[in-house]
Design a protein around this motif. Structure first.
Motif, PDB file in Angstrom:
ATOM      1  N   ALA A 111       0.932  -1.359  -0.110  1.00  0.00           N
ATOM      2  CA  ALA A 111       0.004   0.014  -0.109  1.00  0.00           C
ATOM      3  C   ALA A 111       0.815   1.118   0.130  1.00  0.00           C
ATOM      4  CB  ALA A 111      -0.976   0.047   1.181  1.00  0.00           C
ATOM      5  N   LEU A 112       1.760   1.241   0.637  1.00  0.00           N
ATOM      6  CA  LEU A 112       2.718   2.315   1.062  1.00  0.00           C
ATOM      7  C   LEU A 112       3.587   2.705  -0.520  1.00  0.00           C
ATOM      8  CD1 LEU A 112       3.758   4.460   2.845  1.00  0.00           C
ATOM      9  CD2 LEU A 112       5.818   3.024   3.307  1.00  0.00           C
ATOM     10  N   THR A 113       3.875   1.502  -0.982  1.00  0.00           N
ATOM     11  CA  THR A 113       4.470   1.480  -2.512  1.00  0.00           C
ATOM     12  C   THR A 113       3.565   2.007  -3.431  1.00  0.00           C
ATOM     13  OG1 THR A 113       5.880  -0.537  -1.951  1.00  0.00           O
ATOM     14  CG2 THR A 113       5.456   0.432  -4.444  1.00  0.00           C
ATOM     15  N   SER A 114       2.154   1.859  -3.408  1.00  0.00           N
ATOM     16  CA  SER A 114       1.227   2.331  -4.336  1.00  0.00           C
ATOM     17  C   SER A 114       0.914   3.830  -4.252  1.00  0.00           C
ATOM     18  CB  SER A 114       0.099   1.890  -4.061  1.00  0.00           C
ATOM     19  OG  SER A 114       0.035   0.478  -4.227  1.00  0.00           O
ATOM     20  N   VAL A 115       1.500   4.376  -2.943  1.00  0.00           N
ATOM     21  CA  VAL A 115       1.089   5.815  -2.796  1.00  0.00           C
ATOM     22  C   VAL A 115       2.458   6.625  -2.924  1.00  0.00           C
ATOM     23  CG1 VAL A 115       0.954   7.632  -0.743  1.00  0.00           C
ATOM     24  CG2 VAL A 115      -0.438   5.604  -0.782  1.00  0.00           C
ATOM     25  N   MET A 116       3.698   5.984  -2.612  1.00  0.00           N
ATOM     26  CA  MET A 116       4.819   6.923  -2.656  1.00  0.00           C
ATOM     27  C   MET A 116       5.679   6.571  -4.020  1.00  0.00           C
ATOM     28  SD  MET A 116       6.773   6.341   0.927  1.00  0.00           S
ATOM     29  CE  MET A 116       8.064   7.565   0.511  1.00  0.00           C
ATOM     30  N   TRP A 117       5.325   5.677  -4.762  1.00  0.00           N
ATOM     31  CA  TRP A 117       5.993   5.475  -6.199  1.00  0.00           C
ATOM     32  C   TRP A 117       5.958   6.526  -7.136  1.00  0.00           C
ATOM     33  CZ3 TRP A 117       4.888   4.974 -11.511  1.00  0.00           C
ATOM     34  CH2 TRP A 117       6.021   4.629 -12.021  1.00  0.00           C
ATOM     35  N   TRP A 118       4.773   7.286  -7.090  1.00  0.00           N
ATOM     36  CA  TRP A 118       4.752   8.089  -7.920  1.00  0.00           C
ATOM     37  C   TRP A 118       5.358   9.513  -8.021  1.00  0.00           C
ATOM     38  CZ3 TRP A 118       1.419   6.590 -11.905  1.00  0.00           C
ATOM     39  CH2 TRP A 118       0.661   5.494 -11.747  1.00  0.00           C
ATOM     40  N   GLY A 119       6.015   9.599  -6.760  1.00  0.00           N
ATOM     41  CA  GLY A 119       6.888  10.838  -6.474  1.00  0.00           C
ATOM     42  C   GLY A 119       8.001  10.747  -7.373  1.00  0.00           C
ATOM     43  N   ARG A 120       8.583   9.529  -7.841  1.00  0.00           N
ATOM     44  CA  ARG A 120       9.882   9.525  -8.735  1.00  0.00           C
ATOM     45  C   ARG A 120       9.389  10.268 -10.072  1.00  0.00           C
ATOM     46  NH1 ARG A 120      11.708   4.458  -7.774  1.00  0.00           N
ATOM     47  NH2 ARG A 120      10.275   4.336  -5.818  1.00  0.00           N
ATOM     48  N   LEU A 121       8.355  10.301 -10.623  1.00  0.00           N
ATOM     49  CA  LEU A 121       7.988  10.869 -11.792  1.00  0.00           C
ATOM     50  C   LEU A 121       7.962  12.375 -11.620  1.00  0.00           C
ATOM     51  CD1 LEU A 121       4.752   8.940 -12.822  1.00  0.00           C
ATOM     52  CD2 LEU A 121       7.337   8.185 -13.133  1.00  0.00           C
ATOM     53  N   PHE A 122       8.249  13.133 -10.565  1.00  0.00           N
ATOM     54  CA  PHE A 122       8.171  14.509 -10.429  1.00  0.00           C
ATOM     55  C   PHE A 122       9.512  15.019 -10.208  1.00  0.00           C
ATOM     56  CE2 PHE A 122       3.846  13.531  -9.870  1.00  0.00           C
ATOM     57  CZ  PHE A 122       3.203  14.629 -10.624  1.00  0.00           C
ATOM     58  N   PRO A 123      10.201  16.143 -10.600  1.00  0.00           N
ATOM     59  CA  PRO A 123      11.448  16.613 -10.050  1.00  0.00           C
ATOM     60  C   PRO A 123      11.438  16.970  -8.398  1.00  0.00           C
ATOM     61  CG  PRO A 123      10.540  17.699 -12.030  1.00  0.00           C
ATOM     62  CD  PRO A 123       9.412  17.007 -11.403  1.00  0.00           C
ATOM     63  N   VAL A 124      12.554  16.493  -7.893  1.00  0.00           N
ATOM     64  CA  VAL A 124      12.573  16.642  -6.424  1.00  0.00           C
ATOM     65  C   VAL A 124      13.631  17.586  -6.193  1.00  0.00           C
ATOM     66  CG1 VAL A 124      13.062  15.520  -4.212  1.00  0.00           C
ATOM     67  CG2 VAL A 124      11.937  14.037  -5.813  1.00  0.00           C
ATOM     68  N   THR A 125      13.098  18.689  -5.816  1.00  0.00           N
ATOM     69  CA  THR A 125      13.961  20.076  -5.580  1.00  0.00           C
ATOM     70  C   THR A 125      14.442  19.883  -4.004  1.00  0.00           C
ATOM     71  OG1 THR A 125      12.288  21.437  -4.900  1.00  0.00           O
ATOM     72  CG2 THR A 125      12.731  21.421  -7.036  1.00  0.00           C
ATOM     73  N   ILE A 126      15.427  20.577  -3.563  1.00  0.00           N
ATOM     74  CA  ILE A 126      15.823  20.569  -2.319  1.00  0.00           C
ATOM     75  C   ILE A 126      14.781  21.093  -1.169  1.00  0.00           C
ATOM     76  CG2 ILE A 126      17.574  21.526  -0.874  1.00  0.00           C
ATOM     77  CD1 ILE A 126      19.686  21.693  -2.856  1.00  0.00           C
ATOM     78  N   LYS A 127      14.049  22.068  -1.849  1.00  0.00           N
ATOM     79  CA  LYS A 127      12.801  22.558  -1.054  1.00  0.00           C
ATOM     80  C   LYS A 127      12.007  21.411  -0.814  1.00  0.00           C
ATOM     81  CE  LYS A 127       9.436  26.219  -1.075  1.00  0.00           C
ATOM     82  NZ  LYS A 127       8.764  27.239  -2.016  1.00  0.00           N
ATOM     83  N   ARG A 128      11.642  20.608  -1.656  1.00  0.00           N
ATOM     84  CA  ARG A 128      10.788  19.552  -1.523  1.00  0.00           C
ATOM     85  C   ARG A 128      11.392  18.502  -0.565  1.00  0.00           C
ATOM     86  NH1 ARG A 128       8.335  19.152  -7.511  1.00  0.00           N
ATOM     87  NH2 ARG A 128       7.325  21.345  -7.508  1.00  0.00           N
ATOM     88  N   MET A 129      12.485  18.233  -0.627  1.00  0.00           N
ATOM     89  CA  MET A 129      13.226  17.232   0.099  1.00  0.00           C
ATOM     90  C   MET A 129      13.178  17.810   1.644  1.00  0.00           C
ATOM     91  SD  MET A 129      16.591  16.171  -2.185  1.00  0.00           S
ATOM     92  CE  MET A 129      17.355  15.522  -1.106  1.00  0.00           C
ATOM     93  N   ARG A 130      13.640  18.987   1.927  1.00  0.00           N
ATOM     94  CA  ARG A 130      13.415  19.540   3.186  1.00  0.00           C
ATOM     95  C   ARG A 130      12.416  19.602   3.916  1.00  0.00           C
ATOM     96  NH1 ARG A 130      18.258  24.389   2.527  1.00  0.00           N
ATOM     97  NH2 ARG A 130      20.072  22.863   2.125  1.00  0.00           N
ATOM     98  N   PHE A 131      11.218  19.866   3.187  1.00  0.00           N
ATOM     99  CA  PHE A 131       9.956  19.967   3.667  1.00  0.00           C
ATOM    100  C   PHE A 131       9.549  18.468   4.001  1.00  0.00           C
ATOM    101  CE2 PHE A 131       5.314  19.140   2.991  1.00  0.00           C
ATOM    102  CZ  PHE A 131       5.013  19.996   4.024  1.00  0.00           C
TER     103      PHE A 131
END
Length: 378
Positions: A111-131
């Motif tokens: 279930a967690l994989t189904s939720v979190m997997w999609w994040g890899r399709l979006f650019p991850v900025t330092i701002k998003r990582m820190r939040f």
């Protein structure tokens, strides 16, 4: 080239079990996507992701401030677990164990994989990582684990604990202390300048588990690829580590935990991070009177690398070593990624392809040549 990790991936259920790898079309270094773009064709999924990313970039700052600064922590914790409690049975009924790496993995992992997997399709900025990492304490409310009925704020601290404010059971002291000197040399850059007041100031969160300080103390060094992470976001999980150290039936020998802050890239250098951690270690010894053999260092990811660097600095300076160290997935090789470091991003829920694409280039930006990166690697 180590092919073992690549071969292991071949036997896993990658990409939610989908027949195609969508990250090839969205990653910055996706060769397939680059070839299509050069031919004048952008896949619809790439167009959609870019559109959604621009919308998110426009609204994320006020949303981050609202969620992180204005909504009470306990409400965020309850809302998060309420949403998870509603989602999990829906996932079980409709999807089951089809999206995780292996069918034998737990339903919660799928279930967690189904939720979190999609994040890899979006650019991850330092701002998003820190939040994201600043919100770790949302997933660690005091009423979840460990379930020790004997431990509660009223019995451990009377009516004076401020734990509810920080979402934990214990009492939090916000540390801000200026050190007079640093006794252990660290770093590999040559520098002759005198340290500033800010460079000699130790900051962080100190968790006291009971009414009296514990004899043994944990230094919790958070991770985040040297780009993200903070002391307040780690309060919940760090407190539980100290609680789990209890050996008596009364649980009266839990360990206090100190979570020091350290400078993050790109504003600071790796040398600044190990300087801050070393100063925090010396703060416990020379300012709080903790004996070195009563200190255990626990490092997660890049924090694990800092633990090793501190061990090496103490050994080189012939200082008395601490009780021991615990390394959780330590990030200790700062050369060009290879093997499992490069292959496992295909299924890692935290260090995914987008995090890799954002974070790895900073190794060269901060450390420079291959020789410097080898020298910096503990």
């Amino acid at each position: 080239m180590n092919k073992r990790a690549e071969k292991e991936n071949e036997g896993l259920n990658l990409n939610l079990g989908l027949p195609v790898d969508l990250t090839v079309l969205t990653r910055r270094d996706g060769n397939a996507a680059s070839g299509l773009v050069q031919k004048g064709f952008r896949p619809p999924i790439q167009i959609l992701i870019r559109l959604l990313d621009r919308v998110l970039a426009f609204v994320e700052s006020p949303l981050f401030r609202l969620w992180g600064n204005h909504i009470p922590l306990r409400f965020r914790q309850r809302l998060t677990f309420l949403a998870w409690g509603m989602y999990l049975p829906i996932h079980k009924a409709l999807i089951g164990r089809r999206t995780g790496l292996h069918k034998n993995a737990s339903l919660e992992y799928h279930a967690l994989t189904s939720v979190m997997w999609w994040g890899r399709l979006f650019p991850v900025t330092i701002k998003r990582m820190r939040f994201s990492l600043s919100q770790l304490h949302v997933w660690h409310p005091p009423d979840r684990y460990p379930q020790w009925s004997l431990i509660n704020n009223s019995s451990s601290h009377g009516t004076h604990s401020n734990g509810d404010k920080y979402g934990i059971r214990g009492h939090v002291y916000e540390v801000y202390h200026q050190m007079k000197q640093k006794r252990t040399p660290t770093g590999f850059r040559s520098s002759s300048k005198d340290p500033s007041i800010a460079e000699m100031t130790v900051t962080g969160q100190y968790i006291q588990q009971a009414s009296q300080p514990s004899k043994k103390v944990i230094i919790w060094i958070y991770g985040g690829a040297f780009l993200a992470g903070d002391s307040k976001g780690n309060l919940g999980i760090a407190e539980k580590m100290g609680m789990l150290c209890a050996t008596s039936e009364e649980h009266n020998d839990m360990r206090d935990v100190f979570i020091p802050d350290y400078g993050l890239v790109p504003e600071y250098h790796l040398d600044d991070a190990i300087h801050d951690i070393t100063l925090a270690y010396e703060y416990l010894i020379y300012e709080r009177g903790i004996q070195p053999n009563d200190i255990t260092l626990v490092g997660v990811s890049s924090g694990g690398g800092l633990v090793v660097l501190l061990f090496q600095a103490l050994a080189k300076a012939q200082r008395e070593l601490k009780e021991g160290g615990v390394l959780m997935g330590p990030f200790v090789d700062y050369t060009e990624p290879k093997g499992s470091m490069k292959e496992y991003i295909k299924h890692d829920l935290i260090v995914n392809q987008s995090v890799y694409d954002e974070g790895i280039p900073y190794l060269e930006k901060v450390l420079g040549s291959h020789e410097n990166r080898v020298r910096a690697s503990p």
